[in-house]
Design an enzyme around this catalytic site. Sequence first.
Site, PDB file in Angstrom:
ATOM      1  N   THR A   9       0.835  -1.157   0.054  1.00  0.00           N
ATOM      2  CA  THR A   9      -0.014  -0.084   0.042  1.00  0.00           C
ATOM      3  C   THR A   9       0.864   1.362  -0.103  1.00  0.00           C
ATOM      4  OG1 THR A   9      -1.955   1.092   1.148  1.00  0.00           O
ATOM      5  CG2 THR A   9      -0.130   0.145   2.473  1.00  0.00           C
ATOM      6  N   ASN A  11      -0.647   4.094   1.387  1.00  0.00           N
ATOM      7  CA  ASN A  11      -1.728   4.735   2.187  1.00  0.00           C
ATOM      8  C   ASN A  11      -1.111   4.928   3.433  1.00  0.00           C
ATOM      9  OD1 ASN A  11      -3.740   5.058   4.396  1.00  0.00           O
ATOM     10  ND2 ASN A  11      -5.415   4.553   3.063  1.00  0.00           N
ATOM     11  N   ASP A  70      -7.522  -6.187   1.291  1.00  0.00           N
ATOM     12  CA  ASP A  70      -8.585  -5.770   0.376  1.00  0.00           C
ATOM     13  C   ASP A  70      -9.746  -5.835   1.079  1.00  0.00           C
ATOM     14  OD1 ASP A  70      -9.581  -4.660  -2.046  1.00  0.00           O
ATOM     15  OD2 ASP A  70     -10.394  -6.649  -2.687  1.00  0.00           O
ATOM     16  N   THR A  71     -10.822  -4.506   1.075  1.00  0.00           N
ATOM     17  CA  THR A  71     -11.913  -4.453   2.025  1.00  0.00           C
ATOM     18  C   THR A  71     -12.983  -4.254   0.901  1.00  0.00           C
ATOM     19  OG1 THR A  71     -10.509  -3.342   3.278  1.00  0.00           O
ATOM     20  CG2 THR A  71     -12.827  -2.978   3.565  1.00  0.00           C
ATOM     21  N   PHE A 150     -14.559   8.028   5.337  1.00  0.00           N
ATOM     22  CA  PHE A 150     -14.336   8.281   4.047  1.00  0.00           C
ATOM     23  C   PHE A 150     -15.249   7.124   3.421  1.00  0.00           C
ATOM     24  CE2 PHE A 150     -11.987   4.351   2.910  1.00  0.00           C
ATOM     25  CZ  PHE A 150     -11.833   3.777   4.285  1.00  0.00           C
ATOM     26  N   ASP A 153     -18.830   5.533   4.874  1.00  0.00           N
ATOM     27  CA  ASP A 153     -19.105   6.079   6.350  1.00  0.00           C
ATOM     28  C   ASP A 153     -20.332   6.640   6.644  1.00  0.00           C
ATOM     29  OD1 ASP A 153     -16.819   4.739   6.994  1.00  0.00           O
ATOM     30  OD2 ASP A 153     -15.508   6.268   7.510  1.00  0.00           O
ATOM     31  N   LYS A 173     -13.843   4.491  15.375  1.00  0.00           N
ATOM     32  CA  LYS A 173     -13.912   3.512  14.486  1.00  0.00           C
ATOM     33  C   LYS A 173     -12.751   2.807  14.189  1.00  0.00           C
ATOM     34  CE  LYS A 173     -14.214   3.613   9.333  1.00  0.00           C
ATOM     35  NZ  LYS A 173     -13.770   4.080   7.959  1.00  0.00           N
ATOM     36  N   HIS A 178     -13.615  -3.210  10.878  1.00  0.00           N
ATOM     37  CA  HIS A 178     -13.067  -4.350  10.146  1.00  0.00           C
ATOM     38  C   HIS A 178     -11.686  -4.327   9.991  1.00  0.00           C
ATOM     39  CE1 HIS A 178     -14.309  -0.663   7.852  1.00  0.00           C
ATOM     40  NE2 HIS A 178     -13.774  -1.097   6.912  1.00  0.00           N
ATOM     41  N   ARG A 179     -11.237  -3.128   9.480  1.00  0.00           N
ATOM     42  CA  ARG A 179      -9.876  -2.971   9.126  1.00  0.00           C
ATOM     43  C   ARG A 179      -8.853  -3.339  10.461  1.00  0.00           C
ATOM     44  NH1 ARG A 179      -9.829  -0.173   4.946  1.00  0.00           N
ATOM     45  NH2 ARG A 179     -10.813   1.409   6.039  1.00  0.00           N
TER      46      ARG A 179
HETATM   47  P1  IMP Z   1      -9.886  -0.863   0.170  1.00  0.00           P
HETATM   48  O1  IMP Z   1      -9.596  -1.976  -0.118  1.00  0.00           O
HETATM   49  O2  IMP Z   1      -9.272  -0.359   1.631  1.00  0.00           O
HETATM   50  O3  IMP Z   1      -9.005   0.299  -0.692  1.00  0.00           O
HETATM   51  O4  IMP Z   1     -11.459  -0.427   0.088  1.00  0.00           O
HETATM   52  C1  IMP Z   1     -11.995  -0.432  -0.960  1.00  0.00           C
HETATM   53  C2  IMP Z   1     -13.418   0.459  -0.877  1.00  0.00           C
HETATM   54  O5  IMP Z   1     -14.332  -0.087   0.293  1.00  0.00           O
HETATM   55  C3  IMP Z   1     -13.169   1.870  -0.531  1.00  0.00           C
HETATM   56  O6  IMP Z   1     -12.776   2.608  -1.659  1.00  0.00           O
HETATM   57  C4  IMP Z   1     -14.310   2.344  -0.101  1.00  0.00           C
HETATM   58  O7  IMP Z   1     -15.432   2.522  -0.836  1.00  0.00           O
HETATM   59  C5  IMP Z   1     -14.781   1.108   0.840  1.00  0.00           C
HETATM   60  N1  IMP Z   1     -14.251   1.145   2.296  1.00  0.00           N
HETATM   61  C6  IMP Z   1     -13.339   0.549   2.747  1.00  0.00           C
HETATM   62  N2  IMP Z   1     -13.153   0.761   3.927  1.00  0.00           N
HETATM   63  C7  IMP Z   1     -14.064   1.482   4.401  1.00  0.00           C
HETATM   64  C8  IMP Z   1     -14.346   2.175   5.589  1.00  0.00           C
HETATM   65  O8  IMP Z   1     -13.777   1.935   6.492  1.00  0.00           O
HETATM   66  N3  IMP Z   1     -15.530   2.969   5.510  1.00  0.00           N
HETATM   67  C9  IMP Z   1     -16.303   3.290   4.431  1.00  0.00           C
HETATM   68  N4  IMP Z   1     -15.847   2.811   3.292  1.00  0.00           N
HETATM   69  C10 IMP Z   1     -14.803   1.744   3.234  1.00  0.00           C
END
Ligand code: IMP
Length: 193
Positions: A9, A11, A70-71, A150, A153, A173, A178-179
């Site tokens: 990442t 980030n 990945d989320t 973001f 949320d 948060k 989850h993260r």
């Molecule tokens: P990433 O895999 O962490 O980049 O998440 C993929 C997408 O899931 C993001 O672009 C958001 O649209 C959504 N997302 C992931 N985590 C969150 C969160 O904590 N709050 C809200 N949206 C989330």
Amino acid sequence: MKRKLVFATNNAHKLEEVREVVKDKFDILSLKDIGCNEDIAETGTTLIENALIKVRHVKNKYGYDCFGDDTGLEVGALNGAPGVFSARYAGDGHDAKANMKKLLKELDGETDRKACFRSVIALILNGEEHLFEGRIDGDILAEEHGTAGFGYDPVFRPDGYVQTFAELGMDIKNEISHRALAVKKLCDFLSKL
Ligand code: IMP
């Protein structure tokens, strides 16, 4: 000499979070730190596949042990959508407002608003692959509330709370998300090595 481990990442927030917990044992490098400036295509159909695609790519091309996440937001009434497409639900623009608008439209008139965020972290270490998952359940409100955070949320209210993630703010948060849960499992694993 600390071991080097790449977090797939760039980030800054995610890097800081993990660096702080494992700083005594691991030197956590970002993609930029190893000269990887490419956009690794997330072509999988599941969060696990996408997390594995990232870490296998880094291991194969750059030779580093690595972890990556990945989320996605999964909505029951939408059969798990937007899931792996969460970032680009309303199109390739990665536009959070447009994504939320589409989600609320899809759920218009729906009484089952249950949803969850799931984060998967894949780790390749010493030739072995490991997976860590964090999940938080909640529901999708009919309109946006709050301005912090973001993505989705402002419309996601975690179970047990009356406010959305965007109203609760980052401190709460970051304890329950989850993260945070997935990162905690990863860090517990790494700190026991
Ligand atoms: P990433 O895999 O962490 O980049 O998440 C993929 C997408 O899931 C993001 O672009 C958001 O649209 C959504 N997302 C992931 N985590 C969150 C969160 O904590 N709050 C809200 N949206 C989330």
